[in-house]
Design a protein around this motif. Structure first.
Motif, short mmCIF file in Angstrom:
data_model
loop_
_atom_site.label_atom_id
_atom_site.label_comp_id
_atom_site.label_asym_id
_atom_site.label_seq_id
_atom_site.Cartn_x
_atom_site.Cartn_y
_atom_site.Cartn_z
N ARG A 108 0.84 -1.21 0.00
CA ARG A 108 0.00 0.00 0.00
C ARG A 108 0.86 1.25 0.00
O ARG A 108 0.64 2.18 -0.75
CB ARG A 108 -0.88 0.02 1.26
CG ARG A 108 -2.13 -0.82 1.16
CD ARG A 108 -3.11 -0.45 2.28
NE ARG A 108 -2.61 -0.85 3.59
CZ ARG A 108 -2.93 -2.00 4.20
NH1 ARG A 108 -3.74 -2.85 3.62
NH2 ARG A 108 -2.44 -2.28 5.39
N GLN A 109 1.88 1.21 0.86
CA GLN A 109 2.74 2.37 0.98
C GLN A 109 3.45 2.67 -0.33
O GLN A 109 3.55 3.83 -0.73
CB GLN A 109 3.79 2.14 2.09
CG GLN A 109 3.21 2.23 3.50
CD GLN A 109 2.75 3.64 3.85
OE1 GLN A 109 3.34 4.61 3.43
NE2 GLN A 109 1.65 3.72 4.59
N ARG A 113 2.96 6.06 -2.15
CA ARG A 113 4.11 6.96 -2.29
C ARG A 113 4.42 7.23 -3.76
O ARG A 113 4.90 8.30 -4.10
CB ARG A 113 5.32 6.35 -1.60
CG ARG A 113 5.17 6.34 -0.08
CD ARG A 113 6.35 5.64 0.55
NE ARG A 113 6.08 5.28 1.94
CZ ARG A 113 6.96 4.67 2.72
NH1 ARG A 113 8.15 4.35 2.24
NH2 ARG A 113 6.65 4.38 3.96
N ILE A 143 -5.58 3.78 3.72
CA ILE A 143 -5.86 3.64 2.29
C ILE A 143 -5.88 4.97 1.56
O ILE A 143 -6.41 5.07 0.47
CB ILE A 143 -7.16 2.84 2.06
CG1 ILE A 143 -8.27 3.31 2.99
CG2 ILE A 143 -6.92 1.37 2.19
CD1 ILE A 143 -9.51 2.44 2.96
N ALA B 50 4.38 0.25 8.64
CA ALA B 50 5.54 0.55 7.80
C ALA B 50 6.67 0.98 8.73
O ALA B 50 6.54 1.93 9.48
CB ALA B 50 5.21 1.65 6.83
N TYR B 198 -11.39 -0.63 9.37
CA TYR B 198 -11.55 0.66 8.67
C TYR B 198 -12.16 0.52 7.29
O TYR B 198 -12.49 1.50 6.65
CB TYR B 198 -10.21 1.39 8.56
CG TYR B 198 -9.11 0.51 8.05
CD1 TYR B 198 -8.99 0.22 6.69
CD2 TYR B 198 -8.20 -0.06 8.93
CE1 TYR B 198 -7.99 -0.61 6.23
CE2 TYR B 198 -7.19 -0.90 8.47
CZ TYR B 198 -7.09 -1.17 7.12
OH TYR B 198 -6.11 -1.99 6.66
N GLN B 202 -14.66 2.64 3.32
CA GLN B 202 -14.53 2.51 1.89
C GLN B 202 -15.44 1.42 1.31
O GLN B 202 -15.96 1.56 0.21
CB GLN B 202 -13.06 2.16 1.58
CG GLN B 202 -12.66 2.41 0.16
CD GLN B 202 -11.30 1.80 -0.13
OE1 GLN B 202 -10.83 0.94 0.59
NE2 GLN B 202 -10.66 2.26 -1.18
#
Lengths: 145, 294, 653
Positions: A108-109, A113, A143, B50, B198, B202
């Motif tokens: 996702r990142q 990005r 998201i 991350a 979450y 969406q």
């Protein structure tokens, strides 16, 4: 890629070619997530226990395999990273200790990005009114850019 | 009266006010007073997975620092997501020297340096470890005898391994609490299956599907209601029943209660009328049943 | 060393194919070695351990009149005996041969740095040249051997070892902890890949054990102590109190019939009941009962005594005390076997709390004609015949993160067997197997899997994520990784192929036997390839699953191998002792006794009269711990003196 000829649609790229198999991509995921995807032995326990698997077009174990073989396009076009709810059921059950949810976060990142994701979270005023703050904030964190 | 430094988090001041109020009422009865942290900020709701961006950890760590500023070493939370985020951030701070260095530098303007010593305490741990279920049971007596509650842990109270309130795959604390309240704990196979979290923003339909499964499982176990301790789980399992009912004509609504609301009823504390409005699936019937028992 | 002749040392350098020569500069090593003091010859060969290599060694000893040799090659663990033997054939005392390890400790670990590695190798060689220059010729003493073996564990491994040893003409003492021999194999229904009945092939062997003139069976007994050394062990064995005088007992079984107390039986994995006075199963050997004191009414409350009243042989003896006996044995076979990892450890598969989720040994009992359901597959919760059964492979195995990292090796095959037997037993029943990889590497094993697949056992490649109860069904949430689809099976029953682990009592026995286990608790073999049946203690051998998971054919082969080792040992009248031990310089010894405490082998004792320490050369393993403990330098290791060690260090400085 689908092509059509004589009413029959067929896939033009079935084969994984040597030149596609680049490990930088798996390494990039590893940098962001700390997960070593090369440890995966494809048992599938991540997918078997995934609560969202039914809604995914590619299962988590397949994402790992695609990443090992550098198939970034396929991963990028998959809905899986955006369906994952980061519940961590996969990460905690992986027999080889691969942090799969973290790896998917990394996907996702990378998308976010690179700004090549069209998945912007556009919430209407009505939705914002309906949703509790915890849902809005976490959704934006996960998201959206 | 024991004072507990308390971190409410965003939603307990908004859609889950009844969670906060019921917790305060029940804990007061048990000898605890919740003292809200004077300055607090959003914890970020999710722990950043991350590892190359440390800045997301500043938000939870600042709350832990505030706790130290106010002279505390324990921070009490009700929300599972806050609990998870705060606890994981602290572990990272204490165990990853590189990230520790980064976040320390980023917090240079703070009055004191954070020492990593704030423990995050969840309601369930407090009731188990500090009150004790035997004590609670003695105080409550018959309590909610005849009521069957499905304990819903969700994800963030249990995972990752070692950070949760109990054994990850085979937790007991919620069941034990329900039994201490005199009720029966449903053997509920979906108790730790994700509600969709979450995705509710969406992909509400996917979440509604999860809700249908989880609520359906609770119903099969013969539960009168599902008990939760996370405002996001509560929203998904309760409010999203609306979509589940729309998509599946055979779907039956089931009340979803915060564990603290149940605790109030078990302790004989009145279920306040305004709390009801926060619920989607009607709670009147089950509350009447519970009040009668208690 | 007075009168020692001029040193003529030979250095022989092995290429080990490319293992050494691929990294190290061999000509450079020869040049360097030849220039070392006392070196009379330096040469090389592609494979020193080969026949021509050994001949070269002999030739050079004779040609140059070498009185010491350094072979620069691999670890001495591998080939020291080879070169010592070759040297002895050329008339050199074997203890004047040393090895310089330039493979494991040099070439292999410095593959990318050949130049520095060559320098290091030369230093290693120089050190060994320095050392060997002061080696003395040593001579082996010998000790007599007690030609009686102890076998610990009465499963198929221990039984086979005992029978082989006894059939070869030697006495064997077989110690079994449980009331009967037979082990786990007695619990099995049929065996893969032949599907012959376990009982049919096992019970005749059990009977042979019970009646063999040279086998002394000590059932319901445990090893409590061990002293001594190879050829001369003294073992303490506890004969546990069974509450029954087995000498009087006729095995009529009336006591078991009359006993009013029923408890879940271990042999049936809790699926069937046994009495408080019981034999584990009807074919037990010895066919004598024991009283389960935790459940017997007399032991609990002092009442009942129905068994005593009904025993015509007057064999019931509630006051029976455990008895310790001592035996002299010359060799030991450790065949302690395995247990299954508990289902309680797998929370995601129900943590052992779902009645119809059972482990694989329990399912064997359901399949067995002598089992609690007489071979009808009926599920534990309600006795219904399951119409669908899911078999989950690798339940706890191949999971380094949470459970056991190793493959338990037999589960693929027995799950296949169980699925097939279930399909044969239940008309219309559907077995499903969830596997990660099918490991069918054994004679006729792959063919057996093929048979199961062609008979309609459904194999799904994917690990199960979760198992839970819903109504009277057990829901198995899995995945088919080949199709990339999640999969949900509503099963009537689930069988978990639980990981195998060593018996939980292994650590206690390890303390007694002073042999080692690996991190999982399996017994460690002396060398995984070159000595897989031996242990670090001479005279103690391994057989069966206590060493690592294995199937019946491999277990029986290994047990016969261990028996062969024992028979080989017993074929000698005296046993040569390794002379690489220590001695005490009496003038320097102050009798402080520090070395006695430091010795792990009980090889040292203090002579109270002379106030000096004595060494039992038969027990001494030459480890050198005493040498470090001795403050006076009175303990000297033969061919490993302080002077030699310091000389070696000097090379580096």
């Amino acid at each position: 890629m689908l092509k059509e000829k004589g009413g029959l649609s067929y896939n033009t790229k079935m084969e994984i070619e040597t030149m596609d198999i680049k490990s930088e991509f798996a390494e990039r995921i590893s940098e962001i997530s700390g997960a070593n995807l090369f440890k995966c032995y494809q048992c599938g326990k991540c997918s078997a226990g995934c609560p969202m698997a039914e809604s995914m077009d590619i299962l988590p174990n397949q994402i790992v395999r695609l990443a090992q073989l550098g198939q970034w396009d396929e991963i990028q076009n998959s809905n899986t990273p955006w369906i994952c709810a980061a519940c961590l059921a996969c990460s905690v059950r992986c027999p080889r200790g691969i942090q799969i949810a973290e790896a998917i976060e990394a996907v996702r990142q990378i998308c976010l990005r690179n700004r090549n994701s069209e998945r912007r979270l556009g919430l209407s005023d009505e939705q914002i009114k309906e949703l509790p703050p915890i849902a809005i904030i976490s959704a934006y964190r996960k998201i959206a850019e | 009266m024991t004072k507990l430094l308390y971190y409410p988090g965003c939603t307990l001041k908004a859609d889950a006010q009844h969670f906060e109020e019921s917790a305060m009422c029940a804990l007061k009865e048990l000898g605890f007073e919740l003292q809200e942290l004077e300055r607090w900020n959003c914890c970020g709701t999710v722990f950043s997975l991350a590892t190359d961006n440390t800045m997301f950890h500043l938000a939870p760590l600042r709350n832990l620092l505030r706790t130290r500023e106010e002279g505390g070493d324990k921070l009490f939370t009700l929300c599972s997501m806050c609990y998870n985020t705060l606890k994981r951030a602290n572990k990272l701070f204490n165990e990853d020297p590189e990230k520790n260095d980064k976040v320390r530098k980023a917090m240079y303007e703070e009055a004191i340096a954070y020492d990593g010593k704030t423990q995050t305490l969840h309601l369930l741990s407090l009731l188990r470890d500090e009150v004790g279920f035997d004590t609670l049971k003695n105080k409550i007596g018959k309590g909610l005898n005849g009521i069957k509650l499905a304990p819903y842990y969700g994800c963030m109270l249990l995972r990752p391994d070692g950070l949760g309130v109990d054994n990850m795959e085979h937790p007991r604390v919620f069941e034990d609490l329900i039994r201490a309240m005199g009720a029966e704990a449903a053997d509920f196979p979906f108790r730790a299956e994700c509600c969709g979290s979450y995705q509710t923003a969406q992909q509400p339909e996917i979440v509604a599907e999860r809700t249908r499964l989880i609520i359906g499982s609770a119903r099969k176990c013969g539960a009168d209601a599902v008990a939760v301790s996370c405002p996001l789980c509560a929203f998904n399992l309760d409010q999203r029943q609306a979509i589940a009912a729309r998509l599946h004509s055979d779907f039956e609504l089931m009340p979803v209660l915060y564990i603290t609301e149940c605790l109030c009823l078990a302790l004989g504390i009145e279920f306040k009328e305004p709390w009801k409005a926060f619920h989607y699936a009607p709670v009147d019937a089950v509350i009447r049943k519970m009040e009668k028992k208690a | 060393m007075k009168g020692s002749p001029i040193k003529k040392i030979g250095v022989l350098i092995c290429h080990c194919g490319k293992n050494i020569a691929g990294t190290l500069d061999i000509p450079e090593l020869i040049r360097g070695a030849a220039a070392l003091p006392d070196v009379a010859f330096a040469g090389d060969y592609k494979y020193m351990c080969s026949q021509p290599g050994q001949e070269l060694l002999k030739e050079k000893i004779k040609e140059f009149g070498l009185n010491s040799v350094v072979v620069a090659a691999c670890t001495p663990n591998l080939h020291e005996p080879t070169f010592r033997k070759a040297a002895a054939e050329a008339g050199l005392n074997p203890y004047c041969v040393e090895m310089a390890n330039i493979r494991e400790q040099c070439a292999w670990v410095h593959q990318n740095n050949g130049h520095s590695a060559t320098e290091k190798a030369l230093q290693i060689i120089a050190m060994m040249v320095k050392k060997v220059a002061q080696n003395s010729p040593l001579f082996e003493a010998s000790i007599p051997i007690v030609k009686r073996a102890l076998i610990i564990g009465g499963g198929i491994a221990g039984m086979q070892a005992a029978l082989d040893i006894a059939d070869a003409g030697y006495e064997a003492i077989l110690v079994e902890r449980e009331p009967s021999i037979g082990g786990h194999m007695a619990q099995l229904s049929e065996t893969f890949p032949t599907l012959d009945c376990a009982q049919c092939i096992l019970t005749p062997k059990m009977v042979s054990i019970g009646s063999h003139p040279r086998i002394r069976l000590l059932a319901y007994s445990e090893v409590r102590g061990l002293e001594g050394y190879v050829g001369n062990f003294k073992v303490k064995i506890e004969r546990k109190s069974s509450g029954v005088d087995w000498d009087k007992c006729t095995g009529c079984g009336i006591c078991m019939e009359k006993c009013p107390t029923k408890v879940p039986g271990e042999f049936d994995r809790g699926l069937g009941k046994r009495k408080a006075i019981y034999t584990p199963f009807p074919q037990a050997v010895p066919n004598k009962p024991v009283i389960d004191k935790a459940n017997c009414l007399y032991y609990k409350k002092g009442v009942c005594r129905i068994c005593e009243k009904n025993c015509e042989a007057r064999a019931i003896n509630f006051q029976q005390e455990p008895q310790i006996i001592e035996e002299d044995v010359g060799a030991i076979v450790v065949a302690t076997g395995y247990d299954l990892y508990s289902t309680e450890n797998l929370g995601e598969y129900g943590a052992g709390e779902i009645p119809d989720v059972i482990d694989s040994l329990a399912f064997e009992r359901l399949l067995s004609a002598s089992g609690p359901t007489s071979g009808e597959v009926r599920r534990p919760s309600d006795g219904k015949i399951p119409k669908s059964v899911v078999f989950i492979h690798c339940a706890g195995s191949r999971d380094p993160e949470k459970h056991k990292p190793y493959c338990s090796r037999i589960c693929c095959m027995y799950s296949t067997k169980q699925a097939l037997l279930y399909k044969h037993a239940v008309h219309g029943g559907q077995p499903y197997l969830f596997y990660i990889d099918i490991r069918s590497g054994g004679k006729n094993y792959e063919e057996f899997v093929e048979r199961a697949q062609s008979e309609g056992v459904i194999y799904t490649r994917g690990k199960v994520g979760r198992v839970y109860q819903e109504g009277d069904k057990v829901i198995v949430q899995g995945v088919d990784t080949l199709l990339g689809k999640p999969m949900k099976i509503e099963a009537d029953m689930v069988v978990l192929a639980m990981a195998m682990q060593p018996q939980l009592t292994t650590p206690e026995l390890r303390r007694i036997l002073k042999i080692t286990t690996d991190i999982h608790g399996f017994w460690t073999e002396a060398h995984p390839k070159m000595n897989p049946l031996g242990t670090t203690t001479r005279g103690i051998y391994l057989a069966g699953c206590g060493q690592a998971p294995r199937d019946i054919p491999d277990t029986v082969s290994q047990a016969s191998g261990a028996a062969g080792k024992v028979i080989g040992l017993f074929s000698q009248n005296e046993l040569p002792l390794d002379p690489m031990t220590v001695y005490v310089e009496e003038d320097l010894c102050a009798g402080c006794g520090l070395c006695v405490a430091a010795c792990s082998y009980e090889a040292r004792s203090l002579d109270p009269q002379k106030r000096i320490v004595l060494v039992n050369a038969a027990l001494c393993q030459g480890c050198g711990a005493c040498m470090i403990a001795c403050p006076n330098g009175a303990t000297i290791h033969k061919n490993f003196s302080r002077k030699q060690i310091l000389n070696m260090v000097d090379v580096l400085t």
